[in-house]
Motif scaffolding. Structure first.
Motif, PDB file in Angstrom:
ATOM      1  N   SER A  86     -51.695  19.172   6.823  1.00 42.29           N
ATOM      2  CA  SER A  86     -52.505  19.919   5.862  1.00 42.29           C
ATOM      3  C   SER A  86     -51.861  21.280   5.571  1.00 42.29           C
ATOM      4  CB  SER A  86     -53.922  20.101   6.411  1.00 42.29           C
ATOM      5  OG  SER A  86     -54.699  20.852   5.515  1.00 42.29           O
ATOM      6  N   ALA A  87     -51.290  21.894   6.603  1.00 41.06           N
ATOM      7  CA  ALA A  87     -50.652  23.211   6.417  1.00 41.06           C
ATOM      8  C   ALA A  87     -49.416  23.087   5.525  1.00 41.06           C
ATOM      9  CB  ALA A  87     -50.275  23.805   7.772  1.00 41.06           C
ATOM     10  N   VAL A 127     -58.039  27.575  -0.826  1.00 39.13           N
ATOM     11  CA  VAL A 127     -56.805  28.319  -1.083  1.00 39.13           C
ATOM     12  C   VAL A 127     -56.418  29.230   0.077  1.00 39.13           C
ATOM     13  CG1 VAL A 127     -56.902  28.189  -3.592  1.00 39.13           C
ATOM     14  CG2 VAL A 127     -58.067  30.053  -2.437  1.00 39.13           C
ATOM     15  N   LEU A 129     -55.530  26.603   5.938  1.00 38.84           N
ATOM     16  CA  LEU A 129     -54.422  25.693   6.262  1.00 38.84           C
ATOM     17  C   LEU A 129     -54.952  24.411   6.880  1.00 38.84           C
ATOM     18  CD1 LEU A 129     -51.879  28.183   7.857  1.00 38.84           C
ATOM     19  CD2 LEU A 129     -51.651  27.017   5.669  1.00 38.84           C
ATOM     20  N   ALA A 130     -55.947  24.547   7.762  1.00 39.24           N
ATOM     21  CA  ALA A 130     -56.396  23.386   8.534  1.00 39.24           C
ATOM     22  C   ALA A 130     -57.139  22.377   7.666  1.00 39.24           C
ATOM     23  CB  ALA A 130     -57.284  23.846   9.685  1.00 39.24           C
ATOM     24  N   GLN A 174     -51.780  30.066   3.604  1.00 43.58           N
ATOM     25  CA  GLN A 174     -50.581  29.559   2.933  1.00 43.58           C
ATOM     26  C   GLN A 174     -49.803  30.704   2.275  1.00 43.58           C
ATOM     27  OE1 GLN A 174     -53.785  28.492   2.756  1.00 43.58           O
ATOM     28  NE2 GLN A 174     -54.048  27.172   0.982  1.00 43.58           N
ATOM     29  N   TYR A 208     -48.612  16.532 -10.547  1.00 43.20           N
ATOM     30  CA  TYR A 208     -49.277  15.936  -9.381  1.00 43.20           C
ATOM     31  C   TYR A 208     -50.043  14.698  -9.824  1.00 43.20           C
ATOM     32  CZ  TYR A 208     -48.783  20.366  -6.760  1.00 43.20           C
ATOM     33  OH  TYR A 208     -48.315  21.473  -6.112  1.00 43.20           O
ATOM     34  N   TYR A 268     -57.158  22.366   4.145  1.00 40.47           N
ATOM     35  CA  TYR A 268     -56.701  22.360   2.768  1.00 40.47           C
ATOM     36  C   TYR A 268     -56.762  20.963   2.152  1.00 40.47           C
ATOM     37  CZ  TYR A 268     -53.583  22.718  -1.260  1.00 40.47           C
ATOM     38  OH  TYR A 268     -53.066  22.655  -2.518  1.00 40.47           O
ATOM     39  N   ASP A 269     -56.154  20.012   2.844  1.00 41.95           N
ATOM     40  CA  ASP A 269     -56.040  18.675   2.260  1.00 41.95           C
ATOM     41  C   ASP A 269     -57.414  18.036   2.052  1.00 41.95           C
ATOM     42  OD1 ASP A 269     -54.629  16.229   1.498  1.00 41.95           O
ATOM     43  OD2 ASP A 269     -55.510  15.460   3.341  1.00 41.95           O
ATOM     44  N   SER A 275     -48.939  20.803   3.206  1.00 41.83           N
ATOM     45  CA  SER A 275     -49.460  20.560   1.870  1.00 41.83           C
ATOM     46  C   SER A 275     -49.868  21.883   1.211  1.00 41.83           C
ATOM     47  CB  SER A 275     -50.657  19.609   1.987  1.00 41.83           C
ATOM     48  OG  SER A 275     -51.104  19.200   0.733  1.00 41.83           O
ATOM     49  N   ALA A 276     -50.557  22.719   1.972  1.00 41.97           N
ATOM     50  CA  ALA A 276     -51.040  24.006   1.451  1.00 41.97           C
ATOM     51  C   ALA A 276     -49.881  24.951   1.134  1.00 41.97           C
ATOM     52  CB  ALA A 276     -51.976  24.652   2.468  1.00 41.97           C
ATOM     53  N   ALA A 277     -48.927  25.051   2.046  1.00 40.22           N
ATOM     54  CA  ALA A 277     -47.816  25.987   1.852  1.00 40.22           C
ATOM     55  C   ALA A 277     -46.890  25.507   0.731  1.00 40.22           C
ATOM     56  CB  ALA A 277     -47.041  26.170   3.156  1.00 40.22           C
ATOM     57  N   ALA A 307     -47.773  23.824  -1.874  1.00 38.61           N
ATOM     58  CA  ALA A 307     -48.461  24.089  -3.143  1.00 38.61           C
ATOM     59  C   ALA A 307     -48.310  25.557  -3.521  1.00 38.61           C
ATOM     60  CB  ALA A 307     -49.940  23.710  -3.034  1.00 38.61           C
TER      61      ALA A 307
END
Lengths: 178, 370
Positions: free
Chosen positions: B337-338, A29, A32-33, B51, A107, A35-36, B340-342, B344
């Motif tokens: 990835s950033a 949470v 950023l790098a 995020q 989702y 997260y996925d 996706s995070a932001a 969400a």
């Protein structure tokens, strides 16, 4: 008296999985790098924990755990009992809430490859907004409970030396039968 | 027996010193575990970009607009289908590319920026977000913009640009000094900004080209991976934005014209994948790939209806670019990835907020009932 071998195997496997899960959760949470990649691990690991927790509960019903030592103070006995109920509740509840909240958010709940779980709640952002912080709060509660469990287990193993810790210990070599 | 031994219920075999040492070790372990958890959760590194901070900055720059997306706030839902040409079949095992496959699609056209009630303007970046619903619960969600390259390469540059490009309330324009400093610190963004400024501005959504901008990987049935960038290329000929259009009083002219166009006839976009070759940047969305790269027409998105944002339609969808079916994967682009995070984070915040109607309403059919 010890926990049976399946109980001990499940305990230590899940200990690793749940700790990994909590660290992944708290990292993703704010990352950023990664997260996925972390979310992609979090989903199947959560479902794995849910399945193992259900198996464990069944095993516990069929093979009740050993009694606590007779000289254990009453409040510790009650604390142990309550914390185990909470641990089971959270082991089952957190993955279910995660699954439910992703369902409510609409989702697809991918577990890897083309495997997608069906939703268990109707799509509704209001429900998601309610479940999402609940998932976090309960995860913190589980981590706190695990710390208390760890502290108590080590008290039994290192200080009281009353056989409670060793009843769950995983022996690498099978003890010779008496 | 000491008091300590009594209190802890320690084994009589342990002397008080040993009990104390062991208690210390247990305490140390528990505190250490809690500390490691806090460390991984970022409590000791408040300066790191997260995020939450990205979405906070959107809110700060645009002001509060509860219930709306923090970016691409003004939009209109669309419904349609995707018809495969089967030419993507050898590149990706995703079922939507199989021969003869027709996949239901919903989506959203929108204007970039966090102002849900801003008047349509020719130079505002337009977007096309799509959600392809594949069999067995798989989905492909994608957000695309009508610019040739993305203005920034990293999440950190994105965060800095948000503030640097914030319009000054006095002039309505960004502070030139702040922009200059941003471009000096991020020279790749200066190059990208020039390419973006040069783009042709078309008359509306229906004749506009929308690009995925980030690189992805197509994964074939045999495991072969191909780097791709895709674009949604309009089926109809492009016409330039006219002065008459820009001068219109209708604050939603771009959306209203799209609704009218869809009502007249389905609006189509070809999904064209550009195949990357060795050396093409996959982790830098500010740099275009050479124009001569092989491009493959994978199929056509056919929009058959539009719908104002409402409960349960595109308003409540997070068009997370990493919701992908097997056969499409992300690349090493740090923006993915950033994003996706932001996204969400933005979705979680707006999900619980009260909803106000979108500025874009359904246009009553012209001449209906006559």
């Amino acid at each position: 008296m010890n926990f049976n071998r399946p109980a001990r195997l499940l305990h230590w496997t899940m200990a690793g999985m749940i700790l990994a899960m909590l660290f992944i959760g708290v990292a993703m949470v704010t990352s950023l790098a990664h997260y996925d990649a972390l979310v992609a691990l979090h989903r199947p690991l959560g479902i794995g924990i849910l399945i193992l927790a259900a198996l464990r509960l069944v095993n516990r019903w069929r093979h009740p755990p050993p009694e606590l030592p007779a000289d254990l103070p009453g409040w510790q006995r009650q604390a142990a009992h309550a914390s185990h109920i909470l641990l089971y509740g959270l082991m089952l509840g957190l993955p279910l809430i995660g699954w439910a909240m992703l369902s409510a958010a609409g989702y697809p709940i991918g577990l890897g490859g083309a495997v997608v779980l069906p939703p268990i709640l109707p799509r509704d952002p209001t429900i998601y907004a309610w479940l999402r912080p609940l998932h976090t709060m309960l995860a913190y509660a589980l981590f706190g409970l695990i710390l208390a469990h760890l502290g108590a287990a080590l008290m039994h193993g290192l200080i009281r030396k009353d056989g409670v810790f060793s009843s769950m210990a995983l022996r690498l070599t099978t003890p010779r039968s008496r | 027996m000491s008091l300590l031994n009594d209190l802890t219920g320690a084994s009589p075999a342990l002397n008080p010193r040993a009990v104390l040492l062991r208690l210390g070790a247990i305490g140390g372990l528990v505190v250490g575990a809690a500390g490691a958890f806090a460390y991984v959760g970022g409590w000791f590194s408040p300066g790191t970009l997260t995020q939450a901070r990205i979405v906070d900055r959107f809110e700060r720059v645009n002001g509060p607009h509860p219930g709306f997306r923090r970016n691409h706030a003004k939009g209109l839902c669309l419904v349609g289908r995707f018809e495969s040409t089967s030419r993507g079949e050898r590149l990706s095992k995703a079922s939507l590319f199989a021969a003869g496959q027709i996949t239901p699609v919903t989506g959203r056209i929108a204007l970039a920026g966090g102002q849900p009630y801003a008047a349509d303007a020719a130079t505002t970046v337009r977007s096309l977000a799509l959600r392809f619903q594949l069999p067995d619960g798989e989905e492909w969600r994608t957000g695309n913009n009508d610019i040739p390259v993305f203005p920034v390469r990293t999440p950190e540059a994105f965060y800095a640009q948000l503030l640097a490009a914030k319009p000054d309330p006095a002039t309505g324009k960004p502070d030139p000094e702040a922009l200059k400093a941003f471009f000096a610190a991020n020279p790749e963004s200066a190059t990208a900004a020039a390419l973006i400024k040069e783009r042709r501005i078309t008359s509306g959504f229906a004749d506009d080209t929308f690009r995925g901008l980030n690189a992805f990987q197509f994964v074939a049935g045999d495991g072969t991976e191909t780097p791709v960038r895709w674009a949604f290329v309009p089926g109809q000929a492009e016409t330039a934005e006219s002065a008459a259009q820009t001068a219109r009083a209708d604050k939603n002219y771009l959306f209203d014209e799209f609704e009218t166009a869809v009502r007249r006839a389905p609006v189509r976009w070809h999904l064209v994948a550009s195949l990357g070759e060795a050396g093409d940047p996959t982790a830098d969305a500010t740099r275009p790939w050479p124009a001569e790269r092989t491009s493959v027409d994978l199929g056509t998105v056919i929009v058959t209806a539009t719908e104002a944002e409402a409960d349960g339609n595109c308003r409540d969808v997070n068009f997370d670019p990493l919701v992908l079916p097997a056969g499409i994967a992300g690349s090493d682009d740090p923006l993915l990835s950033a994003r996706s995070a932001a996204y969400a984070q933005s979705f979680a915040r707006r999900a619980g907020e009260p909803k106000a109607p979108s500025a874009v309403h359904d246009v009553p059919a012209a001449g209906a009932g006559l």
